[in-house]
Design an enzyme around this catalytic site. Structure first.
Site, PDB file in Angstrom:
ATOM      1  N   HIS A 131       0.890  -1.211  -0.019  1.00  0.00           N
ATOM      2  CA  HIS A 131      -0.260  -0.028   0.043  1.00  0.00           C
ATOM      3  C   HIS A 131       1.007   1.009   0.162  1.00  0.00           C
ATOM      4  CE1 HIS A 131      -2.814   3.108   1.533  1.00  0.00           C
ATOM      5  NE2 HIS A 131      -3.981   2.085   1.540  1.00  0.00           N
ATOM      6  N   ASP A 208       3.007  -4.311   7.768  1.00  0.00           N
ATOM      7  CA  ASP A 208       1.862  -3.597   7.583  1.00  0.00           C
ATOM      8  C   ASP A 208       0.874  -4.588   7.830  1.00  0.00           C
ATOM      9  OD1 ASP A 208      -0.531  -2.529   6.827  1.00  0.00           O
ATOM     10  OD2 ASP A 208       0.103  -1.979   4.749  1.00  0.00           O
ATOM     11  N   GLN A 211      -4.385  -5.312   7.034  1.00  0.00           N
ATOM     12  CA  GLN A 211      -5.312  -6.311   6.632  1.00  0.00           C
ATOM     13  C   GLN A 211      -5.204  -7.731   7.189  1.00  0.00           C
ATOM     14  OE1 GLN A 211      -7.697  -5.260   4.702  1.00  0.00           O
ATOM     15  NE2 GLN A 211      -6.888  -3.394   4.295  1.00  0.00           N
ATOM     16  N   LYS A 234     -10.342  -0.337  10.936  1.00  0.00           N
ATOM     17  CA  LYS A 234     -10.540  -1.596  10.167  1.00  0.00           C
ATOM     18  C   LYS A 234     -10.975  -2.747  10.761  1.00  0.00           C
ATOM     19  CE  LYS A 234      -7.224  -0.300   6.624  1.00  0.00           C
ATOM     20  NZ  LYS A 234      -7.658   0.496   5.229  1.00  0.00           N
ATOM     21  N   CYS A 374      -4.889   2.417  -3.721  1.00  0.00           N
ATOM     22  CA  CYS A 374      -3.310   2.936  -3.099  1.00  0.00           C
ATOM     23  C   CYS A 374      -2.233   1.966  -3.435  1.00  0.00           C
ATOM     24  CB  CYS A 374      -3.514   3.168  -1.723  1.00  0.00           C
ATOM     25  SG  CYS A 374      -4.524   4.541  -1.064  1.00  0.00           S
TER      26      CYS A 374
END
Lengths: 417, 130
Positions: A131, A208, A211, A234, A374
């Site tokens: 991202h 990251d 997700q 999220k 993104c």
């Protein structure tokens, strides 16, 4: 296969009732099929109530307040930190820094650890599937320091090219940053293995987790990563909530991020000394209510169980893949092997532009995202301008998949010559 | 069935059978621009006799809204005096489109007009001045 999913989704249908927004209908009376949780999730009643209750009963600025309200607000804020630490199995709550989102968490690492430890000629390794939030902060740092950036290539089916990673690691990078799960393709990367390889090469790791943390059990001690960034919004928490996990030894060695109140030990006109971690990285009045709401979200997810959350999304994704593959001219991107894919599906539908696909789905009150997500370098690699992306979470069910599929068929009918 | 769909027959017709699609060489002026949201690309070539648009073509690719709106714009400007073309507003084009354009898709719908005006004036207009 399909019937077993139906059995399982029966219990999950109750979960939907916990989310007020999902009971809304559009002007034509169609209920909302929300398939954009990879961008931001909906919030359960318990999270909304926790924020509401905080403002009604507890609100006051935290730390140094000697009155009851401030002490209670401080206690709730720090309790939320403990809950988040427990959620990712951090060794200490001091390893959790509250931030607004994953982007801020990664920028924090770049501007503190990065500015202290990255020098001219150093190498930062990212991936083609990152991202922009796990790429641009490193570009800014590299520009400032004269460092280089190399990106791990991906295979045609959207997995990291591990041998290329090996080649880049042999060049002795100082830092390896990568997504645990791709926000575009849903690819689940072998995070623990990548971290181990990076550490063997002497690099610090930034994962990251935007997700992954909301969707599967994530254990920072098992991953052994130096940093893990994730967004509360999220994972059923309020907008403006997020966290950075960092190993205590690294955090303690890092300079402050922003300067101001709350992050100091002693201040004179000439200079200041700084607070211990994590306060050192939380300058100014934090978003206390959002942190408290994030704590409630963690509680909600733990009641379901993260392994169960992962299994539910896996089953739903499998079902969706099967049904999407039945649509002519639909092309799915990302790993074909089921175990390698999280609950995010990126696809194109013939030559219909993804924004037209999303607009037609919107007319059916099916919310998906369309665009480059993104991830412009990833889109370039796949030779695409954009994809349509559907992503699942705890509150989605088979009906949402059906609505998606029938909306896509309608899009094809509209654009049929 | 949806009756207030964005994708009405006029839009789909212009998308499938774009009017004045192509390029002009030579042209009196040409301009191209992109809409980063959808990745839409539009180029417009114009010939004039100094007073009127005598010939106009557009080329590019993108979402149905951007391409159909550019095609509709072609019909609107061909043969018209330049000062009238300069006066075409966002509202004029929306009226020609005849479908509800949401704020998110406005840049798609207005890309052709933006490109045309940039060609005429030689500088791209700000999005909100169309």
């Amino acid at each position: 296969m399909v019937s077993s999913v139906t059995e399982k989704t029966r219990d999950w249908l109750k979960i939907r009732d916990d989310f007020p927004i999902l009971n809304s209908v559009d002007a034509r009376g169609q209920r909302l099929a929300f398939l954009d949780s990879a961008a931001s999730s909906q919030k359960p009643e318990s999270v909304i109530a926790a924020v509401d209750c905080y403002y009604r009963e507890t609100n006051a600025n935290i730390h140094r307040g000697v009155y009851d309200l401030s002490e209670r607000a401080t206690a709730q804020y720090e309790a939320a930190r403990h809950m988040v630490a427990d959620f990712v199995n951090a060794a200490s709550a001091r390893e959790i820094v509250f931030v607004r989102n994953t982007t801020e968490a990664i920028n924090l690492v770049a501007q503190t650890w990065g500015r202290r430890n990255i020098a001219a000629g150093d190498l930062i390794v990212v991936t083609t599937m990152d991202h922009h939030s796990n790429l641009v902060p490193w570009q800014l740092l590299a520009d400032e320091k004269g460092a280089r950036i190399e990106a791990v290539r991906i295979t045609d089916d959207g997995r990291l090219d591990m041998s290329h990673l090996g080649e880049l690691l042999a060049m002795g990078p100082q830092l390896v940053a990568f997504p645990h799960v791709s926000n575009s393709l849903g690819t689940i990367n072998p995070a623990a293995e990548i971290v181990r390889m990076a550490h063997d090469a002497g690099a610090v790791t930034v994962v990251d987790g935007a997700q992954s943390v909301p969707h599967m059990p994530v254990d920072v001690r098992e991953l052994d990563t130096d940093f893990l960034a994730f967004s509360g919004h999220k994972m059923l928490g309020p907008m403006g909530s997020g966290a950075l996990y960092g190993k205590l030894a690294l955090l303690e060695d890092m300079p402050p991020f922003m300067g101001g109140g709350g992050m100091i030990r002693k201040v004179s006109i000439e200079r200041s000394t700084f607070a211990d971690v994590p306060a050192r990285f939380e300058a100014g009045t934090p978003s206390v209510a959002d942190a408290v709401g994030l704590g409630a979200a963690v509680e909600y997810l733990q009641q379901i169980g993260m392994a169960e959350v992962g299994e539910h999304e896996h089953n739903l994704t499998q079902l969706a893949v099967e049904r999407l593959q039945g649509i002519p001219e639909l092309r799915l991107y990302g790993p074909e092997k089921p175990g390698l894919r999280g609950g995010t599906l990126s696809f194109t539908l013939g030559d219909i532009h993804p924004h037209d696909v999303a607009a037609i789905l919107n007319e059916e009150n099916v919310a998906v995202r369309a665009g480059h997500h993104c991830c412009q370098p990833l889109m370039d690699r796949l030779g695409l301008v954009a994809t349509t992306r559907a992503s699942f979470y705890v509150y989605n069910d088979e009906d949402d998949v059906d609505r998606l599929v029938s909306g896509l068929r309608r899009a094809q009918a509209i654009f049929a010559a | 069935m949806v009756t207030d769909s964005l994708y009405r027959e006029t839009i789909l017709d212009h998308f499938r059978n774009p009017r004045n699609k192509g390029t002009l060489d030579p042209a009196d002026f040409s301009y191209e621009d992109v809409n980063p949201l959808c990745g839409d690309e539009i180029r417009i070539d114009v010939r004039t006799d100094g007073e009127r648009v005598t010939d106009v073509r557009f080329s590019g690719r993108g979402c149905a809204i951007s391409q159909a709106a550019a095609s509709i714009l072609m019909e609107l400007v061909e043969g018209r005096p330049l000062d009238e073309v300069k006066a075409i507003s966002r509202e004029d084009l929306l009226e020609e489109l005849g479908v509800p354009i949401s704020p998110a898709r406005m840049k798609c719908a207005m890309l052709g007009l933006k490109v045309l005006k940039a060609g005429i004036y030689g500088v791209p207009p700000a999005d909100d001045s169309l």
